[in-house]
Design an enzyme around this catalytic site. Structure first.
Site: not given
Ligand SMILES: O=C(O)CCC(=O)C1=CC=C[C@@H](O)[C@@H]1C(=O)O
Ligand SMILES: [Mg+2]
Length: 321
Positions: A134, A162, A191, A214, A236
């Site tokens: 992150k 991300d 991302e 995303d 997702k």
């Molecule tokens: O994508 C991944 O490897 C794990 C999930 C992840 O990073 C996320 C899940 C849900 C909300 C966010 O904070 C984040 C994302 O933005 O992708």
């Molecule tokens: Mg993301």
């Protein structure tokens, strides 16, 4: 003979989970259990606060309306609400043997804080070393240094990053400045670096760092298109809708030569194990983004192989029917 149950549950989260600047103390959601004669299936409905447009109460009423009709033999269309459509479609797919059992339990380790923790996790990882970091939570310069250090320290490492649209073009440039140009190709993708898609496209063009969409997938004007610098889309399912819709999005991405990454919306272990099966089925070449179980204090009903978290049973949930 059809029967069904809906369960409501709450899982305490690890102390430090922050989503969209809000601390997430508990994860709240629903399971649906459908039985038709000898066949049965489970699904999870857990809208993610700050990401899903529907509230849990909205999801619950849409779910109960559909389930009550289904158990009386009414095969009506799935509700439009994405989390509900996803959960019901998983339960129906299990019941109809349409969701293969084989699962991809590799998860790209997720690093939201201390890079030293990631180095330890990566040392234990066999096969392809891919991690997700992150960025955008601290100073962009610090993010750039951390990413550069990780890529320098572990030569076989590939990173997914991300930023959740945290950066202005200037901050995004400050980040890139600290990442050695020789290492940039080992950033599989970043991302949503910037607040707007156009700024993110410019970032990819100017830095040579590939990007992924995303948040954009949930915007009304989004179209699947191949564009310079765009490498992947992050899907997702809880935010997308039915399994049919997830399949269509994966197919659209693959047809354009884009990587499709199945990613968690912080589902419980039941939903996460189903996502691991969906990933093995629809995106077998790509490690899914599912390393979110350890943000929780317990698992429910189905356990993630190898997880040391306790696993709650049906008695730990509230039946609503
Ligand atoms: O994508 C991944 O490897 C794990 C999930 C992840 O990073 C996320 C899940 C849900 C909300 C966010 O904070 C984040 C994302 O933005 O992708
Ligand atoms: Mg993301």
């Amino acid at each position: 003979m059809r029967s069904a149950q809906v369960y409501r549950w709450q899982i305490p989260m690890d102390a430090g989970v922050v989503l969209r600047e809000r601390r997430l103390k508990t994860r709240d959601g629903l399971f649906v259990y459908l039985r038709d004669g000898e066949r049965d299936g489970w699904g999870e409905i857990s809208p993610l606060p700050g990401f899903s447009l529907e509230s849990l109460d909205d999801a619950q009423s849409a779910l109960l309306g559909w389930v009550n009709a289904w158990r009386q033999g009414d095969d009506r269309a799935l509700p439009e609400v994405p989390s509900v459509a996803f959960g019901i479609s998983c339960a129906l797919a299990e019941l109809n043997d349409a969701l293969p059992e084989a699962a991809d339990y590799r998860a790209a380790p997720l690093c939201t804080g201390d890079p030293d923790d990631l180095v330890i996790k990566l040392a234990d990882m066999s096969g392809e070393k891919v991690a997700k970091v992150k960025v955008g939570l601290y100073e962009a310069v610090r993010d750039g240094m951390v990413v550069n250090l990780l890529l320098e320290a572990i030569p076989e490492l590939t990173l997914r990053l991300d930023a959740n649209r945290a950066w202005t073009p200037l901050k995004a440039q400050q980040f890139a400045k600290y990442v050695n140009p020789d290492h940039r190709s080992r950033i599989a993708f970043l991302e949503e670096p910037c607040k707007t898609r156009d700024d993110s496209r410019a970032f990819a063009r100017e830095t040579g760092i590939a990007i992924a969409w995303d948040e954009s997938l949930r915007e009304a004007d989004f179209r699947f298109e191949a564009e310079p610098g765009l490498k992947a889309v992050v899907i997702k399912p809880t935010l997308t809708g039915s399994l049919e819709r997830v399949k269509a999005q994966v197919a659209a991405a693959h047809a354009l030569g884009l990587t499709a990454v199945i990613s968690s919306s912080l589902e419980s272990s039941l939903g996460l194990t189903q996502l691991a099966r969906i990933a093995a089925w629809l995106t077998p070449q790509t490690i899914p983004g599912l390393d979110t179980l350890d943000l929780m204090q317990t698992q429910l009903i189905r356990c993630w192989p190898g997880s040391l978290l306790p696993c709650g049973a049906i008695e730990d949930m509230e039946p609503l029917l």
